[in-house]
Write a protein that holds these residues in place. Structure first.
Motif, PDB file in Angstrom:
ATOM      1  N   LEU A 104      -0.997 -38.108 -21.975  1.00 23.12           N
ATOM      2  CA  LEU A 104      -2.467 -37.298 -22.270  1.00 23.12           C
ATOM      3  C   LEU A 104      -2.626 -36.614 -23.324  1.00 23.12           C
ATOM      4  O   LEU A 104      -1.593 -36.022 -23.982  1.00 23.12           O
ATOM      5  CB  LEU A 104      -2.392 -36.289 -20.981  1.00 23.12           C
ATOM      6  N   SER A 105      -3.972 -36.471 -23.683  1.00 21.75           N
ATOM      7  CA  SER A 105      -4.604 -35.701 -24.795  1.00 21.75           C
ATOM      8  C   SER A 105      -5.161 -34.662 -24.316  1.00 21.75           C
ATOM      9  O   SER A 105      -5.774 -34.530 -23.346  1.00 21.75           O
ATOM     10  CB  SER A 105      -5.289 -36.501 -25.858  1.00 21.75           C
ATOM     11  N   GLY A 106      -4.781 -33.550 -24.921  1.00 20.74           N
ATOM     12  CA  GLY A 106      -5.446 -32.303 -24.744  1.00 20.74           C
ATOM     13  C   GLY A 106      -4.494 -30.982 -24.933  1.00 20.74           C
ATOM     14  O   GLY A 106      -3.708 -31.192 -25.694  1.00 20.74           O
ATOM     15  N   ASN A 107      -4.914 -30.008 -24.657  1.00 24.13           N
ATOM     16  CA  ASN A 107      -4.319 -28.696 -24.729  1.00 24.13           C
ATOM     17  C   ASN A 107      -3.057 -28.612 -24.021  1.00 24.13           C
ATOM     18  O   ASN A 107      -3.313 -28.709 -22.663  1.00 24.13           O
ATOM     19  CB  ASN A 107      -5.014 -27.393 -24.460  1.00 24.13           C
ATOM     20  N   ALA A 108      -2.007 -28.422 -24.401  1.00 24.30           N
ATOM     21  CA  ALA A 108      -0.745 -28.475 -23.828  1.00 24.30           C
ATOM     22  C   ALA A 108      -0.665 -27.466 -22.691  1.00 24.30           C
ATOM     23  O   ALA A 108      -0.104 -27.628 -21.703  1.00 24.30           O
ATOM     24  CB  ALA A 108       0.458 -28.383 -24.871  1.00 24.30           C
ATOM     25  N   VAL A 109      -0.683 -26.247 -23.121  1.00 30.91           N
ATOM     26  CA  VAL A 109      -0.524 -25.155 -22.227  1.00 30.91           C
ATOM     27  C   VAL A 109      -1.585 -25.396 -20.965  1.00 30.91           C
ATOM     28  O   VAL A 109      -1.056 -25.329 -19.755  1.00 30.91           O
ATOM     29  CB  VAL A 109      -1.004 -23.825 -22.952  1.00 30.91           C
ATOM     30  N   ALA A 110      -3.001 -25.742 -20.949  1.00 32.21           N
ATOM     31  CA  ALA A 110      -3.691 -25.970 -19.806  1.00 32.21           C
ATOM     32  C   ALA A 110      -3.073 -27.068 -19.237  1.00 32.21           C
ATOM     33  O   ALA A 110      -3.043 -27.184 -17.762  1.00 32.21           O
ATOM     34  CB  ALA A 110      -5.125 -26.168 -20.395  1.00 32.21           C
ATOM     35  N   LEU A 111      -2.549 -28.428 -19.821  1.00 27.33           N
ATOM     36  CA  LEU A 111      -2.113 -29.499 -18.945  1.00 27.33           C
ATOM     37  C   LEU A 111      -0.893 -29.203 -18.509  1.00 27.33           C
ATOM     38  O   LEU A 111      -0.831 -29.773 -17.381  1.00 27.33           O
ATOM     39  CB  LEU A 111      -2.082 -30.637 -20.058  1.00 27.33           C
ATOM     40  N   VAL A 112       0.175 -28.424 -18.888  1.00 26.09           N
ATOM     41  CA  VAL A 112       1.089 -27.842 -18.382  1.00 26.09           C
ATOM     42  C   VAL A 112       0.957 -27.221 -16.916  1.00 26.09           C
ATOM     43  O   VAL A 112       1.768 -27.511 -15.994  1.00 26.09           O
ATOM     44  CB  VAL A 112       2.271 -27.037 -19.266  1.00 26.09           C
ATOM     45  N   GLN A 113       0.121 -26.373 -17.147  1.00 31.30           N
ATOM     46  CA  GLN A 113      -0.306 -25.556 -15.886  1.00 31.30           C
ATOM     47  C   GLN A 113      -1.237 -26.637 -14.685  1.00 31.30           C
ATOM     48  O   GLN A 113      -0.803 -26.421 -13.621  1.00 31.30           O
ATOM     49  CB  GLN A 113      -1.307 -24.457 -16.178  1.00 31.30           C
ATOM     50  N   GLU A 114      -1.876 -27.477 -15.179  1.00 31.53           N
ATOM     51  CA  GLU A 114      -2.440 -28.321 -14.209  1.00 31.53           C
ATOM     52  C   GLU A 114      -1.417 -29.587 -13.681  1.00 31.53           C
ATOM     53  O   GLU A 114      -1.563 -30.144 -12.470  1.00 31.53           O
ATOM     54  CB  GLU A 114      -3.596 -29.475 -14.922  1.00 31.53           C
ATOM     55  N   ALA A 115      -0.278 -29.879 -14.561  1.00 31.09           N
ATOM     56  CA  ALA A 115       0.759 -30.736 -14.159  1.00 31.09           C
ATOM     57  C   ALA A 115       1.667 -30.556 -12.861  1.00 31.09           C
ATOM     58  O   ALA A 115       1.957 -31.429 -12.309  1.00 31.09           O
ATOM     59  CB  ALA A 115       1.297 -31.366 -15.320  1.00 31.09           C
ATOM     60  N   GLY A 116       1.673 -29.329 -12.727  1.00 29.54           N
ATOM     61  CA  GLY A 116       2.725 -28.796 -11.478  1.00 29.54           C
ATOM     62  C   GLY A 116       3.921 -28.661 -12.182  1.00 29.54           C
ATOM     63  O   GLY A 116       4.321 -28.863 -13.229  1.00 29.54           O
ATOM     64  N   PRO A 117       4.831 -28.032 -11.312  1.00 29.19           N
ATOM     65  CA  PRO A 117       5.919 -27.391 -11.907  1.00 29.19           C
ATOM     66  C   PRO A 117       6.804 -28.678 -12.311  1.00 29.19           C
ATOM     67  O   PRO A 117       7.080 -29.775 -11.817  1.00 29.19           O
ATOM     68  CB  PRO A 117       6.889 -26.897 -10.454  1.00 29.19           C
ATOM     69  N   ALA A 118       7.455 -28.280 -13.710  1.00 28.61           N
ATOM     70  CA  ALA A 118       8.185 -29.199 -14.290  1.00 28.61           C
ATOM     71  C   ALA A 118       9.878 -28.870 -13.972  1.00 28.61           C
ATOM     72  O   ALA A 118       9.974 -27.616 -14.057  1.00 28.61           O
ATOM     73  CB  ALA A 118       7.754 -29.307 -15.849  1.00 28.61           C
ATOM     74  N   ASP A 119      10.614 -29.962 -14.039  1.00 28.40           N
ATOM     75  CA  ASP A 119      11.908 -29.550 -13.762  1.00 28.40           C
ATOM     76  C   ASP A 119      12.601 -29.610 -15.256  1.00 28.40           C
ATOM     77  O   ASP A 119      13.752 -29.125 -15.650  1.00 28.40           O
ATOM     78  CB  ASP A 119      12.737 -30.783 -13.144  1.00 28.40           C
ATOM     79  N   LEU A 120      11.928 -30.066 -16.097  1.00 30.71           N
ATOM     80  CA  LEU A 120      12.404 -30.189 -17.765  1.00 30.71           C
ATOM     81  C   LEU A 120      11.252 -30.343 -18.625  1.00 30.71           C
ATOM     82  O   LEU A 120      10.084 -30.978 -18.427  1.00 30.71           O
ATOM     83  CB  LEU A 120      12.983 -31.463 -17.854  1.00 30.71           C
TER      84      LEU A 120
END
Length: 299
Positions: A104-120
């Motif tokens: 995905l392209s875009g702002n990493a911080v915003a996309l991290v929040q949208e992607a849901g809980p990450a395990d890594l």
């Protein structure tokens, strides 16, 4: 200083055009980083690659953990397009390859929040470009799940990275020294400072290993010419060369070529380089590791 605007503009364009030579230059470091990532990567769940670039780290992780959902994120549309092309090429030869990988392209911080809980959460040299590192690291942590791991690399001291110091020697320029933080290649070079940022952002159990690696600047029948071409477009040499007068530029290029010749080994030009590989976790209690425990001796 490299800003977000650079990555969506000129810098992103150049790095997309130079992704093959860039991956080559990081190949020796990548084997250390990839091993650190796979060591903590779960078999299933979700992983996020911050500043994924042309996708090398995500693709390697997908091969090692095919059931893990991996999202590579980068500001540059052009770099993400390259990553998608590489993924498509891999799937064309093996339809079952990397079934849960996307870019995905875009702002990493915003996309991290949208992607849901990450395990890594992982990054190959992608965290040094945030304008406010503590806020960015905190936002990434809040987008990560409980017990999530963070693994990333960043350059070590500038003086130990010849691709940077050769710019000073060849062009007669001097890197500006400042106590104020500025995003860029060496923004995370001070391990004590990075440890403080991680702690302030809520990451725990932070450890750092220093890795000396071979930065392959050129290779082939004329590796010196290849290295001059590459460094004229990527890194610390590029700007002073671009800003040089018509009279000074050939002189700088001649100096650069002579200096790179000193680092030729067979059909390659290899520059000594140094990086940190960091590991941290999103857990409730901090281990309060002292700086002399997480910083190993120089190698």
């Amino acid at each position: 200083m490299t800003s977000a605007g650079n990555w969506t503009g000129r810098v992103g364009h150049v790095w997309a055009a130079e992704w093959r030579r860039t991956d080559r230059s990081f190949a020796d470091l990548a084997r250390h980083l990839d091993a650190a990532i796979v060591h903590v990567a779960p078999n299933t769940g979700q992983a996020l690659d911050i500043g994924c670039g042309a996708g090398a780290t995500s693709l390697t992780l997908a091969e090692a953990r095919p059931k893990l959902a991996i999202t590579g994120i980068d500001l540059s549309d052009e770099l993400v397009a390259i990553a998608r092309q590489r993924l498509a090429h891999r799937r064309s030869s093996d339809p079952g390859a990397a079934p849960h990988l996307r870019f995905l392209s875009g702002n990493a911080v915003a996309l991290v929040q949208e992607a849901g809980p990450a395990d890594l959460v992982i990054s190959r040299h992608g965290l040094m470009f945030f304008p406010e590192p503590v806020n960015a690291l905190a936002a990434i942590r809040t987008g990560a799940g409980e017990e999530a791991s963070l693994v990333f690399s960043c350059f070590g001291d500038r003086a130990r990275n010849r691709f940077a110091t050769i710019a000073d020697d060849a062009t007669g320029s001097t890197a500006a020294l400042s106590r104020d933080y500025a995003p860029g290649p060496f923004a995370f070079s001070d391990a004590d400072q990075v440890a403080e940022w991680l702690a302030a952002a809520g990451w725990n159990e932070a450890t750092a290993a220093q890795v000396a690696f071979d930065y392959v600047a050129g290779e082939g029948a004329d590796p010196v010419a290849d290295a001059v071409s590459f460094l004229s477009r990527i890194g610390a040499v590029a700007r002073p060369l671009a800003e040089a007068t018509a009279a000074d530029r050939p002189i700088m290029l001649a100096r650069l070529s002579a200096m790179l010749s000193d680092h030729r080994i067979g059909d390659r030009v290899i520059l000594p380089a140094c990086a940190w590989i960091w590991r941290a976790r999103n857990v409730s209690a901090s281990s309060n590791i002292a700086p002399d425990r997480f910083r190993p001796p120089m190698r």
